[in-house]
Write a protein that holds these residues in place. Structure first.
Motif, PDB file in Angstrom:
ATOM      1  N   ASN A 199       0.820  -1.210   0.000  1.00 20.85           N
ATOM      2  CA  ASN A 199       0.000   0.000   0.000  1.00 20.85           C
ATOM      3  C   ASN A 199       0.856   1.263   0.000  1.00 20.85           C
ATOM      4  N   ASP A 200       1.789   1.349   0.942  1.00 16.99           N
ATOM      5  CA  ASP A 200       2.493   2.616   1.165  1.00 16.99           C
ATOM      6  C   ASP A 200       3.648   2.880   0.205  1.00 16.99           C
ATOM      7  N   ALA A 201       4.364   1.847  -0.210  1.00 16.78           N
ATOM      8  CA  ALA A 201       5.467   2.072  -1.158  1.00 16.78           C
ATOM      9  C   ALA A 201       4.932   2.600  -2.488  1.00 16.78           C
ATOM     10  N   GLN A 202       3.726   2.173  -2.842  1.00 16.33           N
ATOM     11  CA  GLN A 202       3.145   2.625  -4.113  1.00 16.33           C
ATOM     12  C   GLN A 202       2.799   4.110  -4.107  1.00 16.33           C
ATOM     13  N   LYS A 203       2.545   4.663  -2.924  1.00 15.33           N
ATOM     14  CA  LYS A 203       2.209   6.083  -2.850  1.00 15.33           C
ATOM     15  C   LYS A 203       3.401   6.937  -3.276  1.00 15.33           C
ATOM     16  N   VAL A 204       4.581   6.522  -2.836  1.00 11.47           N
ATOM     17  CA  VAL A 204       5.805   7.236  -3.232  1.00 11.47           C
ATOM     18  C   VAL A 204       6.071   7.025  -4.720  1.00 11.47           C
ATOM     19  N   MET A 205       5.852   5.802  -5.179  1.00  9.10           N
ATOM     20  CA  MET A 205       5.938   5.513  -6.614  1.00  9.10           C
ATOM     21  C   MET A 205       5.061   6.451  -7.417  1.00  9.10           C
ATOM     22  N   GLY A 206       3.842   6.693  -6.916  1.00  8.74           N
ATOM     23  CA  GLY A 206       2.902   7.558  -7.613  1.00  8.74           C
ATOM     24  C   GLY A 206       3.407   8.981  -7.732  1.00  8.74           C
ATOM     25  N   ILE A 207       4.014   9.493  -6.649  1.00  9.98           N
ATOM     26  CA  ILE A 207       4.571  10.849  -6.671  1.00  9.98           C
ATOM     27  C   ILE A 207       5.762  10.927  -7.627  1.00  9.98           C
ATOM     28  N   ILE A 208       6.652   9.938  -7.569  1.00  6.23           N
ATOM     29  CA  ILE A 208       7.793   9.918  -8.498  1.00  6.23           C
ATOM     30  C   ILE A 208       7.284   9.796  -9.931  1.00  6.23           C
ATOM     31  N   GLY A 209       6.253   8.962 -10.127  1.00 11.97           N
ATOM     32  CA  GLY A 209       5.679   8.801 -11.467  1.00 11.97           C
ATOM     33  C   GLY A 209       5.133  10.109 -12.007  1.00 11.97           C
ATOM     34  N   ALA A 210       4.425  10.854 -11.149  1.00 11.66           N
ATOM     35  CA  ALA A 210       3.887  12.158 -11.571  1.00 11.66           C
ATOM     36  C   ALA A 210       5.009  13.104 -11.982  1.00 11.66           C
ATOM     37  N   ALA A 211       6.123  13.073 -11.215  1.00 14.70           N
ATOM     38  CA  ALA A 211       7.265  13.942 -11.519  1.00 14.70           C
ATOM     39  C   ALA A 211       7.947  13.534 -12.827  1.00 14.70           C
ATOM     40  N   VAL A 212       8.133  12.242 -13.017  1.00 17.26           N
ATOM     41  CA  VAL A 212       8.795  11.743 -14.236  1.00 17.26           C
ATOM     42  C   VAL A 212       7.952  12.054 -15.465  1.00 17.26           C
TER      43      VAL A 212
END
Length: 355
Positions: A199-212
Motif C-alpha cells: 500500500n504505502d510504497a506505491q504512494k511514493v511511486m505515484g509521486i515519483i511517477g507524476a514527476a517523471v
C-alpha cells in the motif's frame, strides 16, 4: 534545471518513503511486541522483510500498481509542475517528522496526498481562475471517504474474527491456545506487513511517477506525449522499472529503523492486547489493506490497524478501549490533509521565490 529538480524530487521521495517506514513500523509490529512474541528488533526485521517482499507480489502476481496510479492522478495534470511536487513532498516530510516526534500515529499517505493537492491549489491560484478543477475528485473522494471507512472495516472484521476464534477455541486449554496464537501472530503480522509495503510504497511511486511524467512532457518526449494520459503511468513503470523496486526497498529499510514511541501508543495505549487479539487485529488489518489495494484506493495503514485494535477491544467491553486516546488519534487523522495542504501551499510560494 528541470532535470536537477527531478533528481531532487526522486531523492526526497525516497527519503519520505524511508521515513514512512519507521513512522509506520508500529502498525505491523505493535501487537507482536506488546504480546512479547518477538523483541522489538526481531519484530522490525520481520516486518521489514515482508514490506520488501510485497514488491514481488505487486509486480509479478498482481501485475500492476493501482495505488501508485491513483496518487499520480489525484491532481489534474494541467496543474502538476515539478515545483508543485517538490513543495508537496517537503510538506509531507515536515508533517511526518513532527507527528513521529510527538508519537502521534498519523497517516503518511494522507499527508502525501494533502501536500500534493495543497501545492497544486497554490499553483493554480498563482496562475489564474480558468474553471478547470485542480483536484481529480474521482480519485480523491474515495480516499477521503476511506479515512473513516478503512478503520470501520478493520474494526468490523476484527470483531467478527475475534468472536469466531473465541467460539471455536472455547473448550481449548487457555495456556495451550495462548502458545498457538503466539505462533500465529508471526503469520498475521507478516500478512499485515505485506499489505503495508504494497500500500504505502506505491504512494511514493505515484509521486515519483507524476514527476517523471511531468518532466518528459515538459521536454516533449514523444514516448509520453503521444500516449493518452491514462496510459502514461503504465509506461513510466516499464520505462523506469527500478523505481518500484527502490520504493519497496526504501520502506523496508525505514521499517528496520523502528518507531518506538508509536509502538507504545498502538501496542498498549488503545487497549490491552493478547496473542489471540493480536492475530485477529493484524488479520483484519491485512484483509482491509488487500481489499483497498485491489480497489486502487490508497488508505492509511495506521487508520486500518487502529480500527482493528479497537474491534478486538470492544469484544470484551466498550470500556476496554481507551476512547480518550482514540479521540486524540481521530483529530490527528482529520487534521493531516488540511494541515499538510497548508504547509505545502506556503512551501510552494517560498520555492517560487528561489526557482
Amino acid at each position: 534545471m528541470d532535470f536537477t529538480l527531478l533528481v531532487i524530487i526522486i531523492v526526497l521521495a525516497l527519503i519520505f518513503d524511508y521515513i514512512n517506514g519507521f513512522h509506520d513500523a508500529a502498525n505491523s509490529i505493535a501487537t507482536i511486541v506488546a504480546t512479547k512474541v518477538l523483541t522489538p528488533f526481531q519484530a522490525v526485521l520481520w516486518a521489514a522483510a515482508f514490506n520488501f517482499a510485497a514488491y514481488f507480489i505487486s509486480m509479478y502476481w498482481i501485475g500492476e500498481f493501482k495505488i501508485g496510479n491513483t496518487i499520480a492522478k489525484s491532481v489534474n495534470e494541467n496543474f502538476i509542475t515539478l515545483e508543485v511536487i517538490l513543495a508537496g513532498l517537503i510538506a509531507a516530510i515536515i508533517w511526518n517528522l513532527l507527528t513521529w516526534k510527538l508519537g502521534i500515529p498519523s497517516s503518511s499517505s494522507h499527508t502525501l496526498l494533502g501536500g500534493f493537492m495543497g501545492a497544486a491549489l497554490a499553483h493554480a491560484g498563482a496562475l489564474s481562475e480558468n474553471g478547470v478543477d485542480v483536484i481529480n475528485y474521482a480519485k480523491v473522494i474515495p480516499t477521503f471517504l476511506f479515512i473513516f471507512c478503512a478503520p470501520l472495516i478493520g474494526m468490523f472484521i476484527a470483531y467478527l474474527i475475534t468472536i469466531l476464534i473465541m467460539n471455536i477455541c472455547r473448550k481449548v486449554n487457555p495456556h495451550k491456545a495462548d502458545k498457538w496464537f503466539k505462533k500465529l501472530q508471526l503469520v498475521s503480522s507478516a500478512l499485515f506487513s505485506l499489505g503495508h509495503g504494497g500500500n504505502d510504497a506505491q504512494k511514493v511511486m505515484g509521486i515519483i511517477g507524476a514527476a517523471v511524467i511531468c518532466y518528459h512532457m515538459n521536454i516533449g518526449d514523444v514516448a509520453y506525449t503521444a500516449l493518452d494520459s491514462s496510459h502514461r503511468f503504465a509506461h513510466f513503470v516499464e520505462d523506469w522499472a527500478w523505481v518500484p523496486f527502490v520504493s519497496f526497498l526504501a520502506i523496508g529499510l525505514g521499517t528496520l529503523s523502528g518507531g518506538w514511541k508509536i509502538v507504545k501508543t498502538m501496542g498498549s495505549k488503545i487497549t490491552k492486547v493478547t496473542p489471540l487479539e493480536g492475530v485477529a487485529a493484524e488479520t483484519a488489518g491485512a484483509v482491509t489493506l488487500y481489499l483497498t489495494e485491489h480497489m486502487g484506493v490508497p488508505v492509511s495503514t495506521t487508520h486500518t490497524i487502529t480500527g482493528s485494535i479497537i474491534g478486538v477491544g470492544i469484544t470484551k467491553r466498550i470500556s476496554a478501549v481507551r476512547w480518550g486516546v482514540t479521540i486524540n488519534l481521530l483529530w490527528a487523522w482529520i487534521l493531516t490533509i488540511p494541515v499538510s495542504a497548508l504547509i505545502a501551499g506556503i512551501m510552494y510560494y517560498i520555492l517560487k521565490m528561489f526557482l
